[in-house]
Scaffold this motif. Structure first.
Motif, PDB file in Angstrom:
ATOM      1  N   LYS A  90      17.218   6.155  30.054  1.00 22.23           N
ATOM      2  CA  LYS A  90      18.627   6.550  30.138  1.00 22.23           C
ATOM      3  C   LYS A  90      19.217   6.727  28.745  1.00 22.23           C
ATOM      4  N   GLU A 128      23.351   7.316  27.725  1.00 23.84           N
ATOM      5  CA  GLU A 128      24.715   7.512  28.211  1.00 23.84           C
ATOM      6  C   GLU A 128      24.678   7.810  29.713  1.00 23.84           C
ATOM      7  N   SER A 129      25.138   8.997  30.144  1.00 20.23           N
ATOM      8  CA  SER A 129      25.169   9.304  31.578  1.00 20.23           C
ATOM      9  C   SER A 129      23.920  10.042  32.056  1.00 20.23           C
TER      10      SER A 129
END
Length: 412
Positions: free
Chosen positions: A119, A121-122
């Motif tokens: 991952k 951030e988003s």
């Protein structure tokens, strides 16, 4: 000049006859085309596979081998229980790296996960990322190149720092076109800083671009078991001394693992060239199967062509009589029908080559990423078509050349 003129006339007559029997000729040419298509298509695909495997192993080097824990087997002398071999510990692997004296590059590897989610951030990847721990030699022993950033430093390896080198696919999924260097990412719940990006190896090369490389000591901390087994990759600097390198490595790892003469190896050594030889053997089997499929189809096509030529001789009996009456010799008549058979075969052969290359390259491009033109097999296909034309047309041509001109002129 007369020879060329006669050849042109025979080809023109052959094309005229073919044009007058389009359906029969098309069916025969189609059968030949299918046989050649199967042959050229399979061989083109195999050339693409060979090119890919050769590129893959040349990047790894044919002078490399891997030492890893021996696989579990069944011990029939122990009630059928599985025999468990001791794992290769980090200490054993490190001692091997330190004590191996032949000219070579040694990497110690540990695969933490092959289904990790990474991952940033988003953004996050699919759960198909391979997380591997290694030292500074992983890049060279596994055929990688660093496109951005740098390799591990000695301090990062010594302290098991939370730094990572990511594959190109991971970079694309998480960072798109942004610079990933020094950005924090999460592998599972563990935070790492990106220090490098591998150049793309392509989606076909195993884990390839779906890889995250971390320092070996950090991988040891993240291992799911308390006693993980490490793998040792060795790339000898002299390809001619591979046998000696494997022999030296075998003796050293046996000594490190405390094995005496009476003990069997509790590890296994896999050479990259032996894997390549196994793949070459499998490809040879596929090549033979391709030849068999093409040969069966072409035998059927040859029989069909012979029947069509016999029918053509019967239908053109009067024409043969007229040609003989105005001076055509049996040799000229025989040559005319042989050329006609060869022309039909070449028409089918050219169509088969085009279709075979198209189908073969659909597979080859997916595997190797390059368009393959197997020139040797193309010339072989042309020669094969010519031989089929000669063998199939010989009997009808001989029959036509032996017709009595008077009887031929009276034929209705």
């Amino acid at each position: 000049m007369p020879v060329n003129t006669t050849l042109r006339e025979n080809v023109a007559i052959a094309l005229q006859s073919i044009g007058g029997n389009r359906l029969r000729t098309s069916l025969t040419a189609l059968i030949i085309a299918i046989g050649i298509m199967a042959l050229v298509g399979i061989l083109t695909a195999i050339e693409g596979i060979k090119q890919f495997t050769n590129d893959a192993f040349s990047s790894l080097g044919a002078n490399s081998f891997t030492i890893q824990n021996r696989g579990s087997g069944i011990n029939f002398g122990n009630g059928g229980h599985r025999k468990i071999y001791p794992a290769i510990s980090y200490d054993e692997a490190q001692r091997f790296k330190t004590r191996y004296k032949l000219p070579a590059v040694v990497a110690i590897n540990l695969t933490v996960s092959s289904t990790a989610v990474v991952k940033y951030e988003s953004e996050k990847t699919n759960p198909n990322i391979t997380v591997t721990g290694s030292n500074e030699n992983f890049v060279s022993t596994n055929g990688y190149k660093i496109a951005l950033g740098r390799n591990f430093s000695a301090s990062e390896l010594e302290h098991g720092a939370s730094v990572v080198i990511i594959g190109d696919e991971v970079r694309i999924q998480l960072f798109k076109n942004h610079d990933p260097i020094n950005k924090p990412i999460f592998i599972g719940s563990n935070k790492f800083y990106v220090i490098g990006v591998f150049a793309s190896k392509g989606s076909s090369a195993g884990a390839g671009d779906r890889v995250c490389l971390i320092p070996i000591l950090r991988a040891k901390q993240l291992a799911s078991t308390s006693n993980p087994s490490f793998a040792i990759n060795v790339m000898a600097t002299n390809s001619g001394a591979l046998d000696a390198s494997v022999g030296e490595a075998t003796g050293l790892i046996r000594n490190i693992r405390g094995l005496n003469i009476a003990n069997d190896d509790n590890f296994e050594i896999t050479r990259s060239d032996s894997i390549q030889q196994q793949l070459a053997g499998q490809l040879a089997g596929i090549t033979i199967a391709g030849f068999a499929i093409g040969a069966i189809t072409l035998i059927g096509a040859a029989i069909g062509l012979m029947n069509i030529m016999l029918v053509s001789v019967t239908e053109r009996t009067r024409e043969i009589g007229i040609r003989k009456a105005i001076g055509a010799t049996p040799t000229v008549i025989r040559r005319q029908f042989l050329i006609e058979a060869i022309v039909i075969c070449l028409i089918g052969g050219v169509a088969g080559i085009i279709l075979g290359m198209a189908i073969g390259n659909l597979i080859a491009v997916q595997i190797s990423g390059t368009f393959i033109v197997p020139w040797l097999w193309l010339f072989a296909a042309i020669v094969l078509c010519t031989l089929i034309g000669l063998s199939s047309g010989f009997y009808p041509a001989k029959k036509a050349s032996k017709l009595d001109p008077v009887e031929a002129l009276r034929y209705e």
